[in-house]
Design an enzyme around this catalytic site. Structure first.
Site: not given
Ligand SMILES: CC(C)(COP(=O)(O)OP(=O)(O)OC[C@H]1O[C@@H](n2cnc3c(N)ncnc32)[C@H](O)[C@@H]1OP(=O)(O)O)[C@@H](O)C(=O)NCCC(=O)NCCS
Length: 174
Positions: A80, A92-93, A101, A103, A105, A139, A141
């Site tokens: 719309p 934040r992450l 490494g 998995g 994340g 991101y 990815h």
């Protein structure tokens, strides 16, 4: 079998030993996050290793909005004509160096999307703020696209995330 991690709201967890290797994200974790939570500026979710109680990662989640002109034309066409659209922001992450490494994340991003989809206030997309080019690549990815006027902010439609989540659970289309 018990899952190795639980993802829950930050409460009275032992926070001292967490280190992601990113100065700004670690400083935020040490000195700012509890104040932001207390002031209702953000929520913070943590991944806790069940066996040890160690915090392996965290992300923050807050309400946000995306200016509609920042979205790609192909997305705008299906929406719309509102000046902005509701979103949830993963501001934040960060994953502790000991757990990167593996998995986690990805798992925290999926958790944020699932919470956005369950929320009673609708959100069209998940918005993330990437701190540098490496984070942008992380991101992208995961299918996020850059906003036109803020290249360090990326979005992923929650409808798209929902499909990925159901595919991950092995759900079949009817
Ligand atoms: C970036 C970060 C969150 C990634 O978390 P992680 O648990 O180490 O990553 P995962 O193991 O979940 O990676 C999942 C996938 O993303 C990919 N990936 C990880 N980091 C990537 C990067 N910088 N660029 C592109 N892809 C990346 C992995 O190859 C993996 O791909 P696959 O599933 O196809 O095999 C983590 O390394 C971290 O906290 N870094 C320091 C803080 C930071 O940069 N935060 C970013 C947000 S501002």
């Amino acid at each position: 079998m018990k899952p190795p991690f639980v993802i829950e709201l930050l409460a009275n967890h032992e926070r001292e030993k967490f280190a992601s290797g990113s100065g700004p994200l670690d400083r935020y974790w040490k000195s700012q996050v509890t104040q932001d939570v207390r002031r209702h500026v953000t929520n913070c979710f943590v991944a806790v290793e069940v066996e040890t109680g160690i915090i392996a990662g965290y992300y923050t989640l807050a309400a946000a909005s995306i200016p509609t002109p920042d979205l790609p034309e192909v997305v705008i066409k299906r929406l719309p004509r509102y000046p902005s659209l509701p979103a949830i922001r993963v501001g934040r992450l960060a994953i502790d160096l000991r757990f990167q490494g593996k998995g986690l994340g990805s798992a925290l991003l999926a958790d944020a999307a699932a919470r956005g989809l369950r929320a009673e206030a609708a959100a069209f997309a998940m918005l993330v703020d990437a701190k540098d080019a490496d984070a942008v690549a992380f991101y992208e990815h995961h299918g996020f696209e850059r906003l036109a006027s803020q290249p360090r902010s990326l979005f992923l439609a929650l409808a798209t995330a929902a499909k990925a989540l159901s595919a991950g659970r092995g759900e079949k289309k009817r």
